[in-house]
Design a protein around this motif. Structure first.
Motif, PDB file in Angstrom:
ATOM      1  N   ASN A  59     -32.679  -6.489  70.318  1.00 22.70           N
ATOM      2  CA  ASN A  59     -31.996  -7.417  71.218  1.00 22.70           C
ATOM      3  C   ASN A  59     -32.620  -8.653  71.475  1.00 22.70           C
ATOM      4  O   ASN A  59     -31.989  -9.715  71.881  1.00 22.70           O
ATOM      5  CB  ASN A  59     -32.008  -6.703  72.603  1.00 22.70           C
ATOM      6  N   LEU A  60     -33.698  -8.727  70.669  1.00 21.97           N
ATOM      7  CA  LEU A  60     -34.319 -10.256  70.840  1.00 21.97           C
ATOM      8  C   LEU A  60     -34.207 -10.954  69.257  1.00 21.97           C
ATOM      9  O   LEU A  60     -34.708 -12.248  69.393  1.00 21.97           O
ATOM     10  CB  LEU A  60     -35.723 -10.269  71.059  1.00 21.97           C
ATOM     11  N   VAL A  61     -33.842 -10.607  68.292  1.00 19.34           N
ATOM     12  CA  VAL A  61     -33.635 -10.995  67.003  1.00 19.34           C
ATOM     13  C   VAL A  61     -32.968 -12.277  67.100  1.00 19.34           C
ATOM     14  O   VAL A  61     -33.619 -13.210  66.428  1.00 19.34           O
ATOM     15  CB  VAL A  61     -33.300  -9.839  66.066  1.00 19.34           C
ATOM     16  N   GLU A  62     -31.659 -12.109  67.550  1.00 22.10           N
ATOM     17  CA  GLU A  62     -30.945 -13.649  67.746  1.00 22.10           C
ATOM     18  C   GLU A  62     -31.773 -14.630  68.438  1.00 22.10           C
ATOM     19  O   GLU A  62     -31.707 -15.925  67.990  1.00 22.10           O
ATOM     20  CB  GLU A  62     -29.685 -13.354  68.279  1.00 22.10           C
ATOM     21  N   SER A  63     -32.384 -14.499  69.393  1.00 20.16           N
ATOM     22  CA  SER A  63     -33.187 -15.240  70.116  1.00 20.16           C
ATOM     23  C   SER A  63     -34.112 -15.887  69.477  1.00 20.16           C
ATOM     24  O   SER A  63     -34.534 -17.266  69.526  1.00 20.16           O
ATOM     25  CB  SER A  63     -33.847 -14.770  71.570  1.00 20.16           C
TER      26      SER A  63
ATOM     27  N   ASP B 230     -35.076 -12.645  80.856  1.00 20.71           N
ATOM     28  CA  ASP B 230     -36.342 -13.273  80.575  1.00 20.71           C
ATOM     29  C   ASP B 230     -36.285 -14.590  80.186  1.00 20.71           C
ATOM     30  O   ASP B 230     -37.349 -15.266  79.947  1.00 20.71           O
ATOM     31  CB  ASP B 230     -37.171 -12.260  79.872  1.00 20.71           C
ATOM     32  N   ALA B 231     -34.971 -14.979  80.003  1.00 20.77           N
ATOM     33  CA  ALA B 231     -34.921 -16.374  79.407  1.00 20.77           C
ATOM     34  C   ALA B 231     -35.028 -17.662  80.825  1.00 20.77           C
ATOM     35  O   ALA B 231     -34.196 -18.090  81.447  1.00 20.77           O
ATOM     36  CB  ALA B 231     -33.507 -16.500  79.090  1.00 20.77           C
TER      37      ALA B 231
ATOM     38  N   GLY C  54     -32.713 -19.230  68.886  1.00 23.44           N
ATOM     39  CA  GLY C  54     -33.220 -19.822  70.322  1.00 23.44           C
ATOM     40  C   GLY C  54     -32.268 -19.461  71.264  1.00 23.44           C
ATOM     41  O   GLY C  54     -31.139 -18.647  71.063  1.00 23.44           O
ATOM     42  N   HIS C  55     -32.639 -19.687  72.564  1.00 22.42           N
ATOM     43  CA  HIS C  55     -31.831 -19.299  73.654  1.00 22.42           C
ATOM     44  C   HIS C  55     -31.770 -20.543  74.857  1.00 22.42           C
ATOM     45  O   HIS C  55     -32.662 -21.424  74.729  1.00 22.42           O
ATOM     46  CB  HIS C  55     -32.101 -18.012  74.348  1.00 22.42           C
TER      47      HIS C  55
END
Length: 452
Positions: A189-193, A205-206, A197-198
């Motif tokens: 679930n964090l690969v794209e971030s 948690d962003a 980036g985000h």
């Protein structure tokens, strides 16, 4: 004027004219050059041009009168470090020279860092001896100067990231960042971030905006390791980035242009994953504009001994260890082992042996458990490591190529392979083969004559 510099500790050479200064520049090396701007025969601008050509790492300080300040500014635009307006006070002179020395040292440090990077990550930093890797290096030298995306395949531990860094270090992008991201090491679930980036508030948690790997590597190279583990939803977005050269951060609608060379790597069979619906066919062909396959260590045994020696030297320095060397018995073990963990495993084994060594001899007693067997234990007890039997080398290496060969050809193969595991030590090879040293020398001369 120069007495004040010598009192501070600088070594000074004085020229009383432009032509004399020219001779010094041609014959010696200087960190800082102080020259009067206006001189007969050979003026300060000519000194500057000559210094830039002969001593590019030096700094030139111009001395000028009030009427020629504009000329001194012009000299600075052409590469002079600074100018001193007459009259010159000792304090002012020392301050400018100190800053010039700092600039020289910084430039020398940068040159040294670049040299170390070239040594460590350039093609010269890849250790090999066999023709198989030589062909691969020749291929990499053609790939590196281009901007093509590269897919590196091979088993875990074969050195895929080292190859990626060598490509980057020999490319026009070497002055920019190379960013490495292991897809498998990031939760799904964090690969794209991590990649794109985000923005703040895009998920729980962003708490702040964050650059992703693509944006951070802008202008340089992005290395995506274990790309075969990328979620299907991220594969679709990665394909779009490669097509449009822009990313959109998670939780944002504004596209951001990026200029990145992508190198990816995997130890998984992507073609089979495509058939099973686990990897996108269109992304696969985007990633593999150029493919580099790294063979496992068991298929490039000519490189085992050079790698052993390279890592031994590396870890002796790193751990500030006393000099130590491998015994022939250990070399045989390494040469015959199947290396399921490839170069990474060999590297770890050598480090373990260096760290545990106490007598300057990397022998059977220093071997990791994976390379030990019952005969090794008994030999250690008896202290007879020099009489260890030769491993079944044809079985370990694969002897299918020997079937149908003449006895002379098989004998030549055995001699050449034994010389490899003894690092070319003919006396030791003769002992292992059970023949006299003179017999071995005679046979080698015969092989040499037949090959000419």
């Amino acid at each position: 004027m120069f007495e004040s510099l010598e009192k501070t500790g600088y070594r000074c050479t004085v020229a009383t004219s432009g032509p004399e200064g020219k001779r010094h520049l041609e014959q010696n090396t200087f960190d800082v050059i102080i020259t009067d701007l206006m001189m007969n025969d050979f003026d300060g601008m000519q000194v500057l041009a000559m210094a830039r050509q002969l001593l590019p790492e030096s700094q030139v300080i111009m001395v000028t009168g009030h009427a020629t300040v504009s000329k001194a500014v012009e000299a600075m635009q052409l590469g002079a470090f600074n100018f001193l307006e007459k009259p010159i006070t000792p304090n002012r002179l020392r301050a400018i020279v100190a800053k010039a020395i700092e600039a020289v040292q910084l430039k020398q440090t940068n040159v040294e860092l670049r040299r170390r990077l070239d040594e460590k990550f350039g093609f010269e930093g890849i250790v090999y001896a066999g023709p198989q890797m030589q062909q691969l290096i020749d291929r990499l030298k053609r790939i590196a100067p281009t901007d093509a995306t590269v897919l590196i395949t091979g088993e875990s531990g074969t050195g895929k990231e080292l190859i990626a860094r060598a490509i980057h270090q020999n490319s026009p992008r070497k002055g920019k960042r190379m960013v490495a991201l292991n897809v498998r090491a990031v939760s799904e679930n964090l690969v794209e971030s991590e990649m794109f980036g985000h923005v703040r508030g895009s998920f729980t948690d962003a708490v702040t905006d964050r650059e992703g790997a693509f944006q951070y590597a802008d202008g340089g190279t992005l290395f995506l390791d274990e790309v075969g583990d990328m979620p299907m939803s991220t594969q679709i977005k990665l394909l779009r980035v490669l097509e449009e050269h822009q990313i959109t951060r998670v939780g944002d609608n504004k596209p951001i242009k990026v200029n990145v060379r992508l190198i990816s790597a995997t130890n998984r069979p992507l073609e089979a994953m495509i058939e099973e619906g686990q990897f996108r066919n269109d992304l696969f062909y985007r990633l593999k504009v150029v493919t580099v396959h790294l063979p496992p260590l068991r298929d490039r045994r000519d490189d085992i001994i050079p790698l052993m020696d390279h890592f031994r030297k590396t870890f002796v320095r790193r751990h500030n260890h006393a000099p130590c060397n491998f015994t022939p018995a250990v070399t045989k073990k390494f040469f015959a082992y199947a290396w399921p963990g490839n170069i990474r495993q060999l590297r770890n084994f050598v480090e373990t042996m260096v760290v545990l060594d106490t007598d300057g001899k990397l022998d059977i007693d220093d071997l990791p458990p994976e390379l030990m067997d019952d005969s090794d234990s008994s030999l250690n007890t008896l202290g007879a490591t020099n009489t260890i039997e030769m491993p079944n080398m044809p079985l370990a290496i694969g002897n299918s190529e020997l079937v149908g060969k003449t006895m002379d050809e098989i004998e030549q193969w055995a001699i050449e392979e034994t010389l490899k595991i003894t690092a070319g030590n003919r006396e030791e090879a003769a002992k292992i083969l059970g023949i006299g040293a003179r017999t071995l020398y005679r046979k080698l001369d015969k092989y040499r004559e037949e090959s000419q």
